[in-house]
Motif scaffolding. Structure first.
Motif, PDB file in Angstrom:
ATOM      1  N   SER A 130       0.823  -1.210   0.000  1.00  0.00           N
ATOM      2  CA  SER A 130       0.000   0.000   0.000  1.00  0.00           C
ATOM      3  C   SER A 130       0.857   1.260   0.000  1.00  0.00           C
ATOM      4  CB  SER A 130      -0.918  -0.006   1.234  1.00  0.00           C
ATOM      5  OG  SER A 130      -1.659   1.188   1.305  1.00  0.00           O
ATOM      6  N   SER A 131       1.902   1.252   0.804  1.00  0.00           N
ATOM      7  CA  SER A 131       2.808   2.400   0.836  1.00  0.00           C
ATOM      8  C   SER A 131       3.532   2.554  -0.490  1.00  0.00           C
ATOM      9  CB  SER A 131       3.821   2.228   1.963  1.00  0.00           C
ATOM     10  OG  SER A 131       3.182   2.215   3.220  1.00  0.00           O
ATOM     11  N   ALA A 132       3.877   1.417  -1.110  1.00  0.00           N
ATOM     12  CA  ALA A 132       4.557   1.469  -2.403  1.00  0.00           C
ATOM     13  C   ALA A 132       3.669   2.129  -3.453  1.00  0.00           C
ATOM     14  CB  ALA A 132       4.956   0.056  -2.843  1.00  0.00           C
ATOM     15  N   ARG A 133       2.390   1.777  -3.469  1.00  0.00           N
ATOM     16  CA  ARG A 133       1.469   2.391  -4.431  1.00  0.00           C
ATOM     17  C   ARG A 133       1.317   3.886  -4.173  1.00  0.00           C
ATOM     18  NH1 ARG A 133      -1.387  -2.526  -3.610  1.00  0.00           N
ATOM     19  NH2 ARG A 133      -2.692  -1.527  -2.004  1.00  0.00           N
ATOM     20  N   SER A 134       1.233   4.268  -2.921  1.00  0.00           N
ATOM     21  CA  SER A 134       1.111   5.693  -2.585  1.00  0.00           C
ATOM     22  C   SER A 134       2.346   6.463  -3.020  1.00  0.00           C
ATOM     23  CB  SER A 134       0.898   5.864  -1.080  1.00  0.00           C
ATOM     24  OG  SER A 134      -0.304   5.257  -0.660  1.00  0.00           O
ATOM     25  N   LEU A 135       3.495   5.838  -2.835  1.00  0.00           N
ATOM     26  CA  LEU A 135       4.743   6.489  -3.216  1.00  0.00           C
ATOM     27  C   LEU A 135       4.851   6.626  -4.734  1.00  0.00           C
ATOM     28  CD1 LEU A 135       7.177   7.697  -1.806  1.00  0.00           C
ATOM     29  CD2 LEU A 135       8.275   5.455  -1.871  1.00  0.00           C
ATOM     30  N   ARG A 136       4.433   5.580  -5.455  1.00  0.00           N
ATOM     31  CA  ARG A 136       4.452   5.657  -6.922  1.00  0.00           C
ATOM     32  C   ARG A 136       3.505   6.734  -7.434  1.00  0.00           C
ATOM     33  NH1 ARG A 136       4.834   0.040  -6.687  1.00  0.00           N
ATOM     34  NH2 ARG A 136       2.593  -0.241  -7.071  1.00  0.00           N
ATOM     35  N   LEU A 137       2.326   6.827  -6.826  1.00  0.00           N
ATOM     36  CA  LEU A 137       1.386   7.870  -7.224  1.00  0.00           C
ATOM     37  C   LEU A 137       1.985   9.253  -7.002  1.00  0.00           C
ATOM     38  CD1 LEU A 137      -1.393   8.909  -8.091  1.00  0.00           C
ATOM     39  CD2 LEU A 137      -2.146   8.664  -5.714  1.00  0.00           C
ATOM     40  N   ALA A 138       2.644   9.430  -5.872  1.00  0.00           N
ATOM     41  CA  ALA A 138       3.235  10.736  -5.554  1.00  0.00           C
ATOM     42  C   ALA A 138       4.311  11.121  -6.567  1.00  0.00           C
ATOM     43  CB  ALA A 138       3.810  10.716  -4.139  1.00  0.00           C
ATOM     44  N   VAL A 139       5.193  10.184  -6.902  1.00  0.00           N
ATOM     45  CA  VAL A 139       6.273  10.534  -7.827  1.00  0.00           C
ATOM     46  C   VAL A 139       5.756  10.677  -9.252  1.00  0.00           C
ATOM     47  CG1 VAL A 139       8.072   9.537  -6.368  1.00  0.00           C
ATOM     48  CG2 VAL A 139       6.995   8.113  -8.125  1.00  0.00           C
ATOM     49  N   LEU A 140       4.668   9.973  -9.597  1.00  0.00           N
ATOM     50  CA  LEU A 140       4.056  10.195 -10.909  1.00  0.00           C
ATOM     51  C   LEU A 140       3.433  11.583 -10.977  1.00  0.00           C
ATOM     52  CD1 LEU A 140       2.374   6.778 -11.800  1.00  0.00           C
ATOM     53  CD2 LEU A 140       4.282   7.874 -12.962  1.00  0.00           C
ATOM     54  N   LEU A 141       2.820  12.030  -9.898  1.00  0.00           N
ATOM     55  CA  LEU A 141       2.293  13.395  -9.849  1.00  0.00           C
ATOM     56  C   LEU A 141       3.417  14.418  -9.974  1.00  0.00           C
ATOM     57  CD1 LEU A 141      -0.425  13.132  -7.047  1.00  0.00           C
ATOM     58  CD2 LEU A 141      -0.813  13.534  -9.487  1.00  0.00           C
ATOM     59  N   ALA A 142       4.562  14.126  -9.341  1.00  0.00           N
ATOM     60  CA  ALA A 142       5.712  15.026  -9.451  1.00  0.00           C
ATOM     61  C   ALA A 142       6.224  15.065 -10.885  1.00  0.00           C
ATOM     62  CB  ALA A 142       6.816  14.577  -8.502  1.00  0.00           C
ATOM     63  N   THR A 143       6.240  13.905 -11.537  1.00  0.00           N
ATOM     64  CA  THR A 143       6.683  13.825 -12.931  1.00  0.00           C
ATOM     65  C   THR A 143       5.763  14.646 -13.823  1.00  0.00           C
ATOM     66  OG1 THR A 143       7.589  11.619 -12.565  1.00  0.00           O
ATOM     67  CG2 THR A 143       7.125  12.239 -14.833  1.00  0.00           C
ATOM     68  N   TYR A 144       4.444  14.476 -13.619  1.00  0.00           N
ATOM     69  CA  TYR A 144       3.490  15.256 -14.411  1.00  0.00           C
ATOM     70  C   TYR A 144       3.648  16.751 -14.134  1.00  0.00           C
ATOM     71  CZ  TYR A 144      -0.883  17.206 -16.079  1.00  0.00           C
ATOM     72  OH  TYR A 144      -1.807  17.976 -16.718  1.00  0.00           O
TER      73      TYR A 144
END
Length: 499
Positions: free
Chosen positions: A12-26
Motif C-alpha cells: 500500500s505504501s509502495a502504491r502511494s509512493l508511486r502515485l506521488a512521484v508520478l504526480l511530481a513527474t506530471y
C-alpha cells in the motif's frame, strides 16, 4: 547505490509512493509549457519583449539539462530522500517567485529555479518508482512514466490558458502548490532514506566542460539577436567559452578511460543514430508548440482558453499512439514504425505551411493531432531500436543521454525558431511595406466599407501579416529538420527482439 531494493514497508505504501512521484513527474513536465497559451498576458504585465518571451522556455529547459545528469550522484552522495525533498522545495520557491515577478529578469530567474529543480525531480522520481516495483514490472512502468511526461507537456498550455482566461496568468503556478505539498508529505512519511556508503565517483571535469559548452551556446542563441550578434563583445565571449568547453570536453573524452559519457555508447550504431533522431523529435515537438500558441493568441486573437484547448488534439494523438504502441507484438520490426512516425510528423508540418490568417481553428486541431500521432509512434519505437543492440551494462547511462538529447533538442530548437522568426518578421515587414504607397492604400481602403486607415493602423496591419508569414516559415524549418534526419532510419539495424 548500496541499498535494499524495497524502500517502502508494504504494498500500500509502495502504491502511494508511486502515485506521488508520478504526480511530481506530471507537475514538472506540465510546468514547462504552462505559460505557452498566456504569453501575451505575461509580456504585457512584465513589459517583456518578444525575444525575451522565448527565454521563458529555454531558461527552464537549459536549467533542467544542467542538473539532470548530476541528479543520481547528488542522491547517492547526500541521500535520495533529502535531495528529492530539497528539489521539491526549490521547485515551489521558483513557482512563488514567478507569481510575484515584476520584471522580465525576475520571471526568467524564477523559471531557471524551476528548471534546476525539475532536472533533479524527473530522474529521481523514476528511480523511486522503480525501487517499489518487482524487476519484471519495471519495463512496463517505464512506458507509463514516459506517457505521464508527454501528457504533462501537451496538457500544460490548456491548463494555463483556462486559468488565465477566468482569473489571471499568475495563478497558473498556484496549481502546483497543493500537489507539491502532497508529494512532499508522502515522501517524508513513506520513503526510507538511503545514500551510498562511499562517495560515488563522478566526472566533474567532463560534466563541467560539457555544461560550459551547452550554456554558452544557449546564451549565444538567446542573446544574439538582441546584442546584434558578433558586433557585441558579449557574444564573442559566449562563443569562445562554448568553443573552449567543447574542445576540452572532446579532448577529455578521447584521452581518459572513465568520463562523463562512456565512449562505448558511441560504438553502437543503433543507439547513436536513434539519439540523433530523438534530438530532432525534441527540436520539433516543443518548437511547434512554442510557435502555435503565440500565433493563435497574439496574431489571430484567440482567447487564452481556446489557445490552450487547441493543444488537446495533439495530446490525445500523442498519448494515444504511444499507449497503442505498447500493445504491438514484439515480432513486428520497430523500424517500420519509426519510419511511419517520422513520415506523419513531416506531413503534419507540411500541412502547417498552408495556415492562413483567414482559417478557423480546425486546421490547427487536425495538424496537431497528426503530429501527435506521429511522435507517439516515433518515440517508443525509437527507444526500442536504440536499446535493442546496446550492451545492458551501458543502458542506465544510455538512458540518461538518450533523454537528454530530447531536452537539448527542445532547448536549441526553441532558440533557433525564435531567431529566424524575428529575422523573417523584419524582412517581411520591409518587403510588404515597400509595396504600400498612398495610391495603393487609397485603392484598397478608400471606400465606405473600408475607410482609409491611419498610418498607425496600416503599420499594425503590415506587422500582423509579416508575423504570420514568419511563423509559417518556421514550420518549414521544423519540417526540414525531420527530413534531414529521416534517411538515418535506413541505417538502423533490425532489433534483435523483433526477430
Amino acid at each position: 547505490m548500496n541499498a535494499p531494493a524495497d524502500t517502502t514497508p508494504n504494498a500500500s505504501s509502495a502504491r502511494s509512493l508511486r502515485l506521488a512521484v508520478l504526480l511530481a513527474t506530471y507537475m514538472q513536465s506540465a510546468n514547462l509549457p504552462l505559460p505557452n497559451a498566456v504569453l501575451r498576458l505575461i509580456q504585457g504585465s512584465l513589459s517583456m519583449t518578444d525575444d525575451q518571451a522565448g527565454w521563458i522556455f529555454t531558461a527552464y529547459l537549459a536549467a533542467s539539462a544542467i542538473t539532470m545528469p548530476i541528479a543520481q550522484w547528488l542522491a547517492a552522495r547526500f541521500g535520495l530522500k533529502r535531495v528529492y525533498q530539497a528539489a521539491l522545495a526549490f521547485f515551489v520557491l521558483g513557482l512563488l517567485l514567478a507569481t510575484v515577478s515584476s520584471t522580465p529578469l525576475e520571471f526568467i530567474g524564477a523559471r531557471i529555479i524551476q528548471g534546476l529543480a525539475s532536472g533533479v525531480l524527473a530522474p529521481l522520481s523514476m528511480a523511486i518508482a522503480m525501487e517499489t516495483l518487482a524487476p519484471e514490472k519495471r519495463m512496463k512502468f517505464g512506458a507509463t512514466w514516459t506517457a505521464i511526461v508527454l501528457m504533462g507537456i501537451v496538457s500544460g498550455p490548456s491548463i494555463g490558458g483556462w486559468i488565465a482566461e477566468h482569473y489571471d496568468w499568475r495563478p497558473i503556478f498556484f496549481v502546483s502548490l497543493p500537489l507539491s505539498t502532497y508529494i512532499f508529505l508522502v515522501v517524508a512519511l513513506l520513503l526510507t532514506e538511503k545514500k551510498a556508503a562511499k562517495a560515488p565517483a563522478f566526472d566533474f571535469f567532463g560534466f563541467g566542460t560539457f555544461t560550459l559548452a551547452l550554456i554558452s551556446l544557449q546564451m549565444l542563441l538567446d542573446r544574439g539577436e538582441r546584442m546584434d550578434w558578433f558586433d557585441s563583445p558579449e557574444i564573442w565571449i559566449e562563443a569562445l567559452a562554448g568553443g573552449l568547453g567543447l574542445y576540452l570536453f572532446l579532448m577529455h573524452v578521447l584521452t581518459k578511460q572513465a568520463h562523463f559519457l562512456n565512449k562505448s555508447l558511441f560504438r553502437d550504431r543503433n543507439f547513436v543514430l536513434s539519439t540523433i533522431i530523438f534530438f530532432a523529435v525534441g527540436f520539433v515537438l516543443l518548437s511547434t508548440m512554442a510557435l502555435t500558441s503565440p500565433m493563435l493568441d497574439e496574431i489571430l486573437g484567440y482567447p487564452p482558453d481556446t489557445t490552450g484547448a487547441l493543444t488537446i488534439p495533439r495530446g490525445i494523438g500523442l498519448v494515444g499512439a504511444f499507449l497503442l504502441m505498447g500493445r504491438v507484438p514484439e515480432r513486428f520490426d520497430r523500424r517500420w514504425f519509426v519510419a511511419a512516425g517520422a513520415g506523419a510528423v513531416i506531413y503534419a508540418n507540411w500541412l502547417m505551411l498552408g495556415y492562413s490568417p483567414l482559417m478557423d481553428w480546425s486546421p490547427v486541431a487536425v495538424t496537431g493531432a497528426i503530429q501527435g500521432v506521429g511522435i507517439g509512434m516515433l518515440m517508443p519505437s525509437l527507444t526500442k531500436v536504440a536499446f535493442s543492440t546496446l550492451d545492458p551494462a551501458l543502458r542506465p547511462e544510455g538512458t540518461g543521454l538518450f533523454n537528454l538529447s530530447r531536452v537539448y533538442g527542445s532547448t536549441i530548437g526553441v532558440a533557433i525558431v525564435q531567431i529566424f522568426f524575428f529575422n523573417n518578421t523584419q524582412a517581411m515587414h520591409l518587403a510588404l511595406g515597400n509595396n504600400v504607397t498612398p495610391y495603393s492604400a487609397a485603392a484598397h481602403f478608400g471606400t465606405a466599407s473600408l475607410p482609409l486607415p491611419t498610418l498607425e493602423g496600416l503599420s499594425h496591419l503590415i506587422t500582423h501579416q509579416a508575423a504570420f508569414i514568419a511563423v509559417v516559415d518556421q514550420f518549414k524549418i521544423l519540417m526540414v529538420a525531420m527530413l534531414v534526419v529521416s534517411p538515418l532510419i535506413l541505417f538502423l539495424r533490425k532489433p534483435a527482439a523483433a526477430n
